[in-house]
Write a protein that holds these residues in place. Structure first.
Motif, PDB file in Angstrom:
ATOM      1  N   ASP A 173      -7.970   7.439  -5.920  1.00  0.00           N
ATOM      2  CA  ASP A 173      -8.477   6.523  -4.900  1.00  0.00           C
ATOM      3  C   ASP A 173      -9.654   7.205  -4.189  1.00  0.00           C
ATOM      4  O   ASP A 173      -9.467   8.056  -3.329  1.00  0.00           O
ATOM      5  CB  ASP A 173      -7.367   6.191  -3.906  1.00  0.00           C
ATOM      6  CG  ASP A 173      -7.796   5.112  -2.907  1.00  0.00           C
ATOM      7  OD1 ASP A 173      -8.984   4.692  -2.949  1.00  0.00           O
ATOM      8  OD2 ASP A 173      -6.949   4.701  -2.087  1.00  0.00           O
ATOM      9  N   SER A 174     -10.868   6.816  -4.557  1.00  0.00           N
ATOM     10  CA  SER A 174     -12.060   7.464  -4.012  1.00  0.00           C
ATOM     11  C   SER A 174     -12.242   7.181  -2.521  1.00  0.00           C
ATOM     12  O   SER A 174     -12.947   7.927  -1.819  1.00  0.00           O
ATOM     13  CB  SER A 174     -13.303   7.015  -4.776  1.00  0.00           C
ATOM     14  OG  SER A 174     -13.495   5.615  -4.663  1.00  0.00           O
ATOM     15  N   GLN A 175     -11.618   6.122  -2.012  1.00  0.00           N
ATOM     16  CA  GLN A 175     -11.765   5.767  -0.594  1.00  0.00           C
ATOM     17  C   GLN A 175     -11.129   6.819   0.328  1.00  0.00           C
ATOM     18  O   GLN A 175     -11.446   6.904   1.504  1.00  0.00           O
ATOM     19  CB  GLN A 175     -11.134   4.390  -0.321  1.00  0.00           C
ATOM     20  CG  GLN A 175     -11.743   3.269  -1.143  1.00  0.00           C
ATOM     21  CD  GLN A 175     -13.235   3.109  -0.913  1.00  0.00           C
ATOM     22  OE1 GLN A 175     -13.683   3.132   0.251  1.00  0.00           O
ATOM     23  NE2 GLN A 175     -14.004   2.946  -1.968  1.00  0.00           N
ATOM     24  N   GLN A 176     -10.233   7.636  -0.244  1.00  0.00           N
ATOM     25  CA  GLN A 176      -9.553   8.649   0.555  1.00  0.00           C
ATOM     26  C   GLN A 176     -10.248  10.019   0.479  1.00  0.00           C
ATOM     27  O   GLN A 176      -9.711  11.003   0.981  1.00  0.00           O
ATOM     28  CB  GLN A 176      -8.098   8.773   0.090  1.00  0.00           C
ATOM     29  CG  GLN A 176      -7.298   7.499   0.291  1.00  0.00           C
ATOM     30  CD  GLN A 176      -5.846   7.652  -0.139  1.00  0.00           C
ATOM     31  OE1 GLN A 176      -5.387   8.749  -0.488  1.00  0.00           O
ATOM     32  NE2 GLN A 176      -5.104   6.532  -0.109  1.00  0.00           N
TER      33      GLN A 176
ATOM     34  N   VAL B 194     -16.600   3.512  -9.842  1.00  0.00           N
ATOM     35  CA  VAL B 194     -15.228   3.168 -10.227  1.00  0.00           C
ATOM     36  C   VAL B 194     -15.175   2.927 -11.730  1.00  0.00           C
ATOM     37  O   VAL B 194     -16.171   2.593 -12.369  1.00  0.00           O
ATOM     38  CB  VAL B 194     -14.734   1.928  -9.459  1.00  0.00           C
ATOM     39  CG1 VAL B 194     -14.698   2.210  -7.969  1.00  0.00           C
ATOM     40  CG2 VAL B 194     -15.606   0.720  -9.760  1.00  0.00           C
TER      41      VAL B 194
ATOM     42  N   VAL C 117      -4.704   7.824 -11.588  1.00  0.00           N
ATOM     43  CA  VAL C 117      -5.613   6.978 -10.822  1.00  0.00           C
ATOM     44  C   VAL C 117      -6.018   7.736  -9.564  1.00  0.00           C
ATOM     45  O   VAL C 117      -5.172   8.283  -8.852  1.00  0.00           O
ATOM     46  CB  VAL C 117      -4.950   5.638 -10.429  1.00  0.00           C
ATOM     47  CG1 VAL C 117      -5.917   4.806  -9.593  1.00  0.00           C
ATOM     48  CG2 VAL C 117      -4.526   4.869 -11.671  1.00  0.00           C
TER      49      VAL C 117
ATOM     50  N   VAL D 184     -10.858   5.892 -11.626  1.00  0.00           N
ATOM     51  CA  VAL D 184     -11.264   5.978 -10.215  1.00  0.00           C
ATOM     52  C   VAL D 184     -11.385   4.547  -9.697  1.00  0.00           C
ATOM     53  O   VAL D 184     -12.021   3.700 -10.323  1.00  0.00           O
ATOM     54  CB  VAL D 184     -12.596   6.739 -10.069  1.00  0.00           C
ATOM     55  CG1 VAL D 184     -13.068   6.684  -8.616  1.00  0.00           C
ATOM     56  CG2 VAL D 184     -12.446   8.169 -10.517  1.00  0.00           C
ATOM     57  N   LYS D 185     -10.765   4.324  -8.539  1.00  0.00           N
ATOM     58  CA  LYS D 185     -10.842   2.972  -7.933  1.00  0.00           C
ATOM     59  C   LYS D 185     -11.412   3.052  -6.531  1.00  0.00           C
ATOM     60  O   LYS D 185     -11.490   4.139  -5.918  1.00  0.00           O
ATOM     61  CB  LYS D 185      -9.468   2.337  -7.926  1.00  0.00           C
ATOM     62  CG  LYS D 185      -8.460   2.997  -6.987  1.00  0.00           C
ATOM     63  CD  LYS D 185      -7.163   2.241  -6.964  1.00  0.00           C
ATOM     64  CE  LYS D 185      -6.196   2.873  -5.930  1.00  0.00           C
ATOM     65  NZ  LYS D 185      -4.916   2.132  -5.839  1.00  0.00           N
TER      66      LYS D 185
END
Length: 211
Positions: free
Chosen positions: A124-127, A189, A122, A210-211
């Protein structure tokens, strides 16, 4: 003056050469004899010089044509050898590339910070992570360089990013390599897929979220 002595073999060769020269002399026709023969055949004798020149030109032309033929045969033979060698080299290179494969158990998605010790499933695209797809090639050609590429395919089936690169000169048959992609908050995502290619042949792929 010392008397020159010949061996039996040299004497035999000498006799043969004398016989050959004698035969050539008997076969030669001098100019006077030639003119006499032409007169008996009721042919003009004033054309002898021109006829001799034409004959010499013809003989020279035939000799040149023979040389050209030999040259042509040599060139064609050389081309055949070059083409055959090139075909053999191409087939060898093709077979070498065909033998390369990726070890599925050693292909993994990782972050640079963990140096490949932890496999990602997984992201975390926010990072804004930079993700590495690490692949281990088997039967890699030692002493060669390989042209590799990767497609990063988003949930819509679209290629969001492509890598295209050449490896360093390979020094071992088991060769680790990788491609990478920088994700960001705007990345779609869902289920993603990354594929590695050798030329036009897919050699490894993996799926992740991807989240």
């Amino acid at each position: 003056m010392t008397e020159e002595r010949l061996t039996q073999a040299e004497f035999t060769q000498l006799v043969g050469e004398v016989e050959r020269l004698s035969q050539l002399r008997d076969e030669e026709i001098n100019r006077e004899q030639m003119q006499q023969i032409l007169q008996e055949l009721n042919l003009p004798t004033d054309l002898v010089d021109e006829a001799m020149m034409q004959l010499q030109r013809r003989e020279a032309l035939e000799a040149q044509q023979k040389r050209n033929k030999l040259i042509t045969v040599g060139v064609v033979s050389g081309l055949v050898v070059v083409i055959a060698a090139s075909f053999l080299w191409f087939q060898t290179q093709r077979q070498t590339l065909k033998n390369i494969y990726a070890n599925p158990g050693q292909s993994q998605l990782t972050l640079e910070t963990n140096s490949g010790k932890k496999t990602l499933t997984v992201v975390d695209s926010q990072q804004n992570p930079e993700v590495f797809y690490r692949v281990t090639l088997q039967d890699a050609p030692v002493g060669k360089k390989l042209s590799l590429g990767c497609d990063w395919i988003n949930p819509n089936g679209e290629i969001s990013h492509q890598n295209s690169y050449q490896t360093k000169q390979i020094n071992k048959e088991v060769w680790p390599t990788y491609c990478r992609y920088q994700f960001n908050p705007s990345s779609p995502v869902g289920k993603w897929q990354v594929k590695m290619y050798l030329g036009d042949r897919s050699i490894s792929k993996t799926e992740f979220t991807v989240k």
